[in-house]
Design a protein around this motif. Structure first.
Motif, PDB file in Angstrom:
ATOM      1  N   GLY A 438     -14.088   3.943  -3.364  1.00 50.33           N
ATOM      2  CA  GLY A 438     -12.796   3.748  -4.011  1.00 50.33           C
ATOM      3  C   GLY A 438     -11.880   2.800  -3.271  1.00 50.33           C
ATOM      4  O   GLY A 438     -12.298   2.029  -2.408  1.00 50.33           O
ATOM      5  N   THR A 439     -10.607   2.876  -3.620  1.00 48.58           N
ATOM      6  CA  THR A 439      -9.565   2.021  -3.071  1.00 48.58           C
ATOM      7  C   THR A 439      -8.430   2.898  -2.563  1.00 48.58           C
ATOM      8  O   THR A 439      -8.155   3.956  -3.137  1.00 48.58           O
ATOM      9  N   ILE A 440      -7.783   2.490  -1.512  1.00 51.57           N
ATOM     10  CA  ILE A 440      -6.610   3.200  -1.021  1.00 51.57           C
ATOM     11  C   ILE A 440      -5.364   2.492  -1.530  1.00 51.57           C
ATOM     12  O   ILE A 440      -5.151   1.313  -1.269  1.00 51.57           O
ATOM     13  N   PHE A 441      -4.549   3.217  -2.264  1.00 52.56           N
ATOM     14  CA  PHE A 441      -3.333   2.641  -2.831  1.00 52.56           C
ATOM     15  C   PHE A 441      -2.207   2.630  -1.794  1.00 52.56           C
ATOM     16  O   PHE A 441      -2.098   3.536  -0.967  1.00 52.56           O
ATOM     17  N   THR A 442      -1.359   1.637  -1.897  1.00 49.81           N
ATOM     18  CA  THR A 442      -0.160   1.584  -1.060  1.00 49.81           C
ATOM     19  C   THR A 442       1.025   2.241  -1.751  1.00 49.81           C
ATOM     20  O   THR A 442       1.792   2.984  -1.129  1.00 49.81           O
ATOM     21  N   GLU A 443       1.175   1.995  -3.038  1.00 50.45           N
ATOM     22  CA  GLU A 443       2.338   2.475  -3.780  1.00 50.45           C
ATOM     23  C   GLU A 443       2.052   2.360  -5.262  1.00 50.45           C
ATOM     24  O   GLU A 443       1.038   1.797  -5.677  1.00 50.45           O
ATOM     25  N   PHE A 444       2.978   2.870  -6.074  1.00 48.90           N
ATOM     26  CA  PHE A 444       2.866   2.797  -7.511  1.00 48.90           C
ATOM     27  C   PHE A 444       4.050   2.012  -8.084  1.00 48.90           C
ATOM     28  O   PHE A 444       5.150   2.060  -7.522  1.00 48.90           O
ATOM     29  N   PRO A 445       3.840   1.321  -9.197  1.00 48.70           N
ATOM     30  CA  PRO A 445       4.977   0.706  -9.878  1.00 48.70           C
ATOM     31  C   PRO A 445       5.785   1.782 -10.589  1.00 48.70           C
ATOM     32  O   PRO A 445       5.329   2.924 -10.740  1.00 48.70           O
ATOM     33  N   HIS A 446       6.979   1.435 -11.022  1.00 49.37           N
ATOM     34  CA  HIS A 446       7.751   2.393 -11.814  1.00 49.37           C
ATOM     35  C   HIS A 446       6.971   2.733 -13.072  1.00 49.37           C
ATOM     36  O   HIS A 446       6.364   1.853 -13.691  1.00 49.37           O
TER      37      HIS A 446
END
Length: 459
Positions: A438-446
């Motif tokens: 998988g991938t490690i996310f940094t943040e999410f958009p609104h």
């Protein structure tokens, strides 16, 4: 102490008797779970204030299920295996190049427990504040106590959306839902949250030093005095100040919190749960149940564990039969499940003494106070049965050790500590994705719903 739902029922009945001479008039019935602001904003009765406080506690726990599952998955503390809906694996693990967008599963469309629920708690607190400030039916000290409690919960809840969207920023001014304030940056949001917590502490201080004048649930059994609620407020501030990188501020907040270097590591306020008509602990699963939808321990937690660590023995329950879920990136196998809970009515702490001691260690390390940092680290290590720390004492080496201990001490708590810790130290690339590709996310958009609201109000 009776559960939240029973209290709701009793207060609703009392409110109906007080506000209506004919309970069978349908046009006078209001939503009992979401009373109108007008009904409590002017000269609310003590019973109505109590209703709002209990309701705020219920709102305060709504984030738990989604945040534990999602943030725990992002930080690879857990896998939230779900054979019926593969998106819990493919989307949350970022398999096959999936990246967060404005309609991302479990977050983007409605926000659920990750976006909408914290703001619902924040709004519930606003209603409580208005009701407390605009009534003559309680004392001035009781008003201050109500405001202090509400702002303490608000400060905690604002940190949830702030850490979801991170650098994209959040709204802090949401008192008027038809005219919300602008998005502010992550540092500005953290500063604003600090101001809210400080206002809550000041209000509690003005309330005196006796018992909290209203009834709190069993989650606050050891924190139902004004003095102990101030300690909870300062504990939350200590966590916040670590995110703000105000290390002396962390230590100052801890000095006024419920930290106890020789005390119970599990001490702290909690979210209570109960049987119907209340709700069960949302992250409890029957040991060894034949299921294919369950939270399991991420394999790297076993791979990286120190031999003899009691936390592994106590928290990770080895199943007789593993849970296997097949995804489009291969099979995921869960050999261990969460072993922390004895039943589905166990409370879930939302901040504990163990975290506070680790925050103390981190702050001392950041301030180059190595002996104090090591002393705090050793409290945690000895409690885990792995002996004193014998590694290097440079700032970098101590932070390595502290982050490692936080992985096991704070595993799968209702916050997703490892994901946030890795991000704030620039170590997201150290999270192991080899088991799920998988991938490690940094943040999410609104979430799209947030932006659609702007368009709706603008029209």
């Amino acid at each position: 102490m009776k559960n939240i739902a029973i209290k709701f029922t009793k207060i609703m009945i009392a409110a109906a008797i007080l506000t209506s001479c004919n309970p069978f008039e349908v046009d006078e019935i209001q939503d009992p779970n979401n009373p109108s602001v007008g009904s409590v904003s002017n000269n609310a009765s003590p019973e109505q204030i109590q209703f709002l406080i209990t309701g705020l506690e219920a709102r305060h726990r709504s984030y738990v299920s989604n945040v534990v599952r999602a943030w725990g998955t992002f930080g690879r503390e857990i896998w939230n295996l779900n054979a019926s809906d593969p998106r819990f694996q493919t989307d949350w693990l970022g398999q096959n190049g999936r990246v967060p967008d404005r309609s991302y599963f479990g977050f983007g469309n409605t926000g659920g427990g990750s976006w909408a629920s914290p703001y619902q708690a924040i709004k519930q607190a606003d209603v409580l504040i208005v009701a407390g400030e605009n009534t003559e039916n309680i004392s001035a000290e009781a008003k201050s106590a109500v405001v202090g409690f509400a702002k303490t919960i608000q400060g905690y809840q604002f940190m949830i959306p702030a850490n979801w969207v991170y650098s994209n920023g959040i709204r802090i001014d949401v008192k008027d839902p038809l005219n919300p304030g602008p998005f502010v940056s992550y540092p500005e949001a953290l500063d604003a949250i600090k101001a809210i917590l400080d206002e809550g502490d000041a209000a509690l201080q003005a309330a005196g030093s006796g018992d909290f004048p209203f009834t709190l649930t069993s989650g606050f059994d050891n924190f139902n005095t004004i003095t102990s609620l101030r300690q909870v407020n300062r504990a939350i501030l200590a966590r916040l100040n670590a995110y703000r990188q105000d290390w002396q501020g962390v230590l100052s907040a801890l000095d006024a919190s419920f930290i106890s270097l020789n005390g119970d590591l599990n001490a702290g306020p909690a979210h209570p749960y109960g049987a119907a008509p209340d709700v069960f602990n949302p992250i409890y699963y029957l040991p060894n149940a034949a299921v294919n939808t369950i939270i399991v321990v991420h394999p790297s937690m076993l791979d990286d564990a120190t031999p003899g660590d009691k936390r592994v023995e106590e928290k990770f329950f080895e199943r007789d039969q593993p849970v296997v879920v097949t995804t489009d990136a291969g099979a995921l196998t869960g050999n261990y499940q969460d072993g922390r809970w004895e039943s589905n009515t166990d409370p879930i702490p939302f901040i504990r003494n163990e975290e506070l001691i680790l925050l103390k260690a981190e702050a001392h390390a950041q301030l180059d106070q190595s002996s104090e940092a090591v002393a705090a680290i050793n409290i945690i290590r000895n409690a885990a049965g792995i002996g004193n720390y014998t590694g290097g004492t440079s700032k970098e080496e101590l932070i390595d050790e502290i982050l490692y201990q936080r992985r096991y001490s704070l595993w799968a708590e209702p916050w997703g500590h490892r994901w946030i810790d890795a991000r704030r130290y620039g170590r997201l690339d150290e999270i192991d994705t080899s088991y799920d590709s998988g991938t490690i996310f940094t943040e999410f958009p609104h979430p799209q719903a947030e932006l659609s609201w702007d368009e709706y109000v603008g029209d």
